[in-house]
Design a protein around this motif. Structure first.
Motif, PDB file in Angstrom:
ATOM      1  N   GLY A   5     -60.561  14.508  -4.897  1.00 46.07           N
ATOM      2  CA  GLY A   5     -61.846  14.536  -5.604  1.00 46.07           C
ATOM      3  C   GLY A   5     -62.282  13.140  -6.001  1.00 46.07           C
ATOM      4  N   GLU A   6     -62.898  12.438  -5.075  1.00 46.55           N
ATOM      5  CA  GLU A   6     -63.278  11.048  -5.327  1.00 46.55           C
ATOM      6  C   GLU A   6     -64.223  10.902  -6.517  1.00 46.55           C
ATOM      7  OE1 GLU A   6     -63.982   8.265  -2.161  1.00 46.55           O
ATOM      8  OE2 GLU A   6     -63.304   9.768  -0.712  1.00 46.55           O
ATOM      9  N   ASP A   7     -65.240  11.722  -6.589  1.00 45.79           N
ATOM     10  CA  ASP A   7     -66.197  11.623  -7.689  1.00 45.79           C
ATOM     11  C   ASP A   7     -65.501  11.790  -9.038  1.00 45.79           C
ATOM     12  OD1 ASP A   7     -69.005  11.562  -8.761  1.00 45.79           O
ATOM     13  OD2 ASP A   7     -68.393  13.557  -9.460  1.00 45.79           O
ATOM     14  N   TYR A   8     -64.624  12.775  -9.123  1.00 43.85           N
ATOM     15  CA  TYR A   8     -63.939  13.046 -10.388  1.00 43.85           C
ATOM     16  C   TYR A   8     -63.063  11.877 -10.811  1.00 43.85           C
ATOM     17  CZ  TYR A   8     -61.317  15.458 -14.001  1.00 43.85           C
ATOM     18  OH  TYR A   8     -60.752  15.796 -15.192  1.00 43.85           O
ATOM     19  N   TRP A   9     -62.193  11.412  -9.914  1.00 43.72           N
ATOM     20  CA  TRP A   9     -61.197  10.398 -10.265  1.00 43.72           C
ATOM     21  C   TRP A   9     -61.736   8.971 -10.259  1.00 43.72           C
ATOM     22  CZ3 TRP A   9     -57.575  12.195 -12.997  1.00 43.72           C
ATOM     23  CH2 TRP A   9     -57.073  13.464 -12.777  1.00 43.72           C
ATOM     24  N   LYS A  10     -62.898   8.739  -9.646  1.00 47.04           N
ATOM     25  CA  LYS A  10     -63.491   7.406  -9.674  1.00 47.04           C
ATOM     26  C   LYS A  10     -64.549   7.249 -10.765  1.00 47.04           C
ATOM     27  CE  LYS A  10     -62.942   5.877  -4.890  1.00 47.04           C
ATOM     28  NZ  LYS A  10     -63.669   5.528  -3.648  1.00 47.04           N
ATOM     29  N   PHE A  11     -65.244   8.351 -11.099  1.00 46.80           N
ATOM     30  CA  PHE A  11     -66.384   8.225 -11.996  1.00 46.80           C
ATOM     31  C   PHE A  11     -66.302   9.080 -13.261  1.00 46.80           C
ATOM     32  CE2 PHE A  11     -67.814   7.431  -7.621  1.00 46.80           C
ATOM     33  CZ  PHE A  11     -68.072   6.067  -7.750  1.00 46.80           C
ATOM     34  N   ARG A  12     -65.919  10.337 -13.144  1.00 46.80           N
ATOM     35  CA  ARG A  12     -65.863  11.200 -14.336  1.00 46.80           C
ATOM     36  C   ARG A  12     -64.651  10.891 -15.203  1.00 46.80           C
ATOM     37  NH1 ARG A  12     -67.709  17.145 -12.142  1.00 46.80           N
ATOM     38  NH2 ARG A  12     -69.413  16.373 -10.838  1.00 46.80           N
ATOM     39  N   LYS A  13     -63.507  10.747 -14.582  1.00 48.13           N
ATOM     40  CA  LYS A  13     -62.256  10.343 -15.245  1.00 48.13           C
ATOM     41  C   LYS A  13     -61.722   9.145 -14.459  1.00 48.13           C
ATOM     42  CE  LYS A  13     -61.913  13.899 -18.054  1.00 48.13           C
ATOM     43  NZ  LYS A  13     -61.891  13.832 -19.485  1.00 48.13           N
ATOM     44  N   PRO A  14     -62.258   7.960 -14.666  1.00 46.52           N
ATOM     45  CA  PRO A  14     -62.006   6.829 -13.767  1.00 46.52           C
ATOM     46  C   PRO A  14     -60.607   6.211 -13.874  1.00 46.52           C
ATOM     47  CG  PRO A  14     -63.401   6.148 -15.581  1.00 46.52           C
ATOM     48  CD  PRO A  14     -63.216   7.635 -15.713  1.00 46.52           C
ATOM     49  N   ILE A  15     -59.601   7.024 -13.664  1.00 48.90           N
ATOM     50  CA  ILE A  15     -58.231   6.511 -13.669  1.00 48.90           C
ATOM     51  C   ILE A  15     -57.858   5.866 -12.337  1.00 48.90           C
ATOM     52  CG2 ILE A  15     -57.110   8.666 -12.971  1.00 48.90           C
ATOM     53  CD1 ILE A  15     -55.794   6.156 -15.547  1.00 48.90           C
ATOM     54  N   TYR A  16     -58.444   6.323 -11.245  1.00 46.43           N
ATOM     55  CA  TYR A  16     -58.088   5.795  -9.929  1.00 46.43           C
ATOM     56  C   TYR A  16     -58.331   4.285  -9.815  1.00 46.43           C
ATOM     57  CZ  TYR A  16     -57.716   5.172  -4.917  1.00 46.43           C
ATOM     58  OH  TYR A  16     -57.357   4.708  -3.680  1.00 46.43           O
ATOM     59  N   PRO A  17     -59.505   3.774 -10.179  1.00 46.22           N
ATOM     60  CA  PRO A  17     -59.709   2.321 -10.078  1.00 46.22           C
ATOM     61  C   PRO A  17     -58.713   1.522 -10.930  1.00 46.22           C
ATOM     62  CG  PRO A  17     -61.802   3.433 -10.384  1.00 46.22           C
ATOM     63  CD  PRO A  17     -60.729   4.459 -10.595  1.00 46.22           C
ATOM     64  N   VAL A  18     -58.385   2.030 -12.098  1.00 49.55           N
ATOM     65  CA  VAL A  18     -57.419   1.358 -12.968  1.00 49.55           C
ATOM     66  C   VAL A  18     -56.036   1.349 -12.319  1.00 49.55           C
ATOM     67  CG1 VAL A  18     -56.255   1.457 -15.215  1.00 49.55           C
ATOM     68  CG2 VAL A  18     -58.705   1.951 -15.047  1.00 49.55           C
ATOM     69  N   LEU A  19     -55.644   2.467 -11.765  1.00 54.08           N
ATOM     70  CA  LEU A  19     -54.338   2.574 -11.120  1.00 54.08           C
ATOM     71  C   LEU A  19     -54.236   1.653  -9.912  1.00 54.08           C
ATOM     72  CD1 LEU A  19     -51.608   3.970 -11.069  1.00 54.08           C
ATOM     73  CD2 LEU A  19     -52.636   5.768  -9.688  1.00 54.08           C
ATOM     74  N   VAL A  20     -55.282   1.571  -9.129  1.00 53.73           N
ATOM     75  CA  VAL A  20     -55.272   0.702  -7.941  1.00 53.73           C
ATOM     76  C   VAL A  20     -55.084  -0.762  -8.355  1.00 53.73           C
ATOM     77  CG1 VAL A  20     -56.700  -0.193  -6.069  1.00 53.73           C
ATOM     78  CG2 VAL A  20     -56.596   2.254  -6.480  1.00 53.73           C
ATOM     79  N   VAL A  21     -55.785  -1.193  -9.370  1.00 56.18           N
ATOM     80  CA  VAL A  21     -55.652  -2.577  -9.835  1.00 56.18           C
ATOM     81  C   VAL A  21     -54.254  -2.812 -10.409  1.00 56.18           C
ATOM     82  CG1 VAL A  21     -56.463  -4.233 -11.567  1.00 56.18           C
ATOM     83  CG2 VAL A  21     -58.107  -2.898 -10.246  1.00 56.18           C
ATOM     84  N   THR A  22     -53.763  -1.887 -11.191  1.00 55.60           N
ATOM     85  CA  THR A  22     -52.441  -2.013 -11.804  1.00 55.60           C
ATOM     86  C   THR A  22     -51.333  -2.041 -10.762  1.00 55.60           C
ATOM     87  OG1 THR A  22     -53.256  -0.825 -13.739  1.00 55.60           O
ATOM     88  CG2 THR A  22     -50.882  -0.977 -13.493  1.00 55.60           C
ATOM     89  N   ALA A  23     -51.465  -1.248  -9.724  1.00 59.59           N
ATOM     90  CA  ALA A  23     -50.409  -1.099  -8.721  1.00 59.59           C
ATOM     91  C   ALA A  23     -50.516  -2.093  -7.564  1.00 59.59           C
ATOM     92  CB  ALA A  23     -50.438   0.318  -8.168  1.00 59.59           C
ATOM     93  N   ALA A  24     -51.557  -2.885  -7.518  1.00 62.30           N
ATOM     94  CA  ALA A  24     -51.819  -3.749  -6.363  1.00 62.30           C
ATOM     95  C   ALA A  24     -50.643  -4.658  -6.007  1.00 62.30           C
ATOM     96  CB  ALA A  24     -53.065  -4.582  -6.608  1.00 62.30           C
ATOM     97  N   ALA A  25     -49.959  -5.184  -6.975  1.00 59.47           N
ATOM     98  CA  ALA A  25     -48.861  -6.115  -6.713  1.00 59.47           C
ATOM     99  C   ALA A  25     -47.508  -5.420  -6.573  1.00 59.47           C
ATOM    100  CB  ALA A  25     -48.794  -7.148  -7.832  1.00 59.47           C
TER     101      ALA A  25
END
Length: 54
Positions: A5-25
């Motif tokens: 659910g891209e809309d949900y996890w990117k915009f309604r509950k935007p944890i995905y963008p935070v996780l991607v940045v945190t996990a990048a390294a």
């Protein structure tokens, strides 16, 4: 980790963008995915399990 659910996890509950940045390294950063396509989820799980078993 696969988010369904891209809309949900990117915009309604935007944890995905935070996780991607945190996990990048980190190693697990390559194992984070998001999709709206159930077939892609199955394919991603198969690909992840190939990495684990090889």
């Amino acid at each position: 980790m696969i988010f369904y659910g891209e809309d949900y996890w990117k915009f309604r509950k935007p944890i995905y963008p935070v996780l991607v940045v945190t996990a990048a390294a980190r190693e697990y950063g390559r194992k984070i995915s998001i999709t709206d396509d159930r077939t892609q989820i199955v394919d991603t799980i198969k690909r992840f399990s190939e990495v684990v078993t090889n």
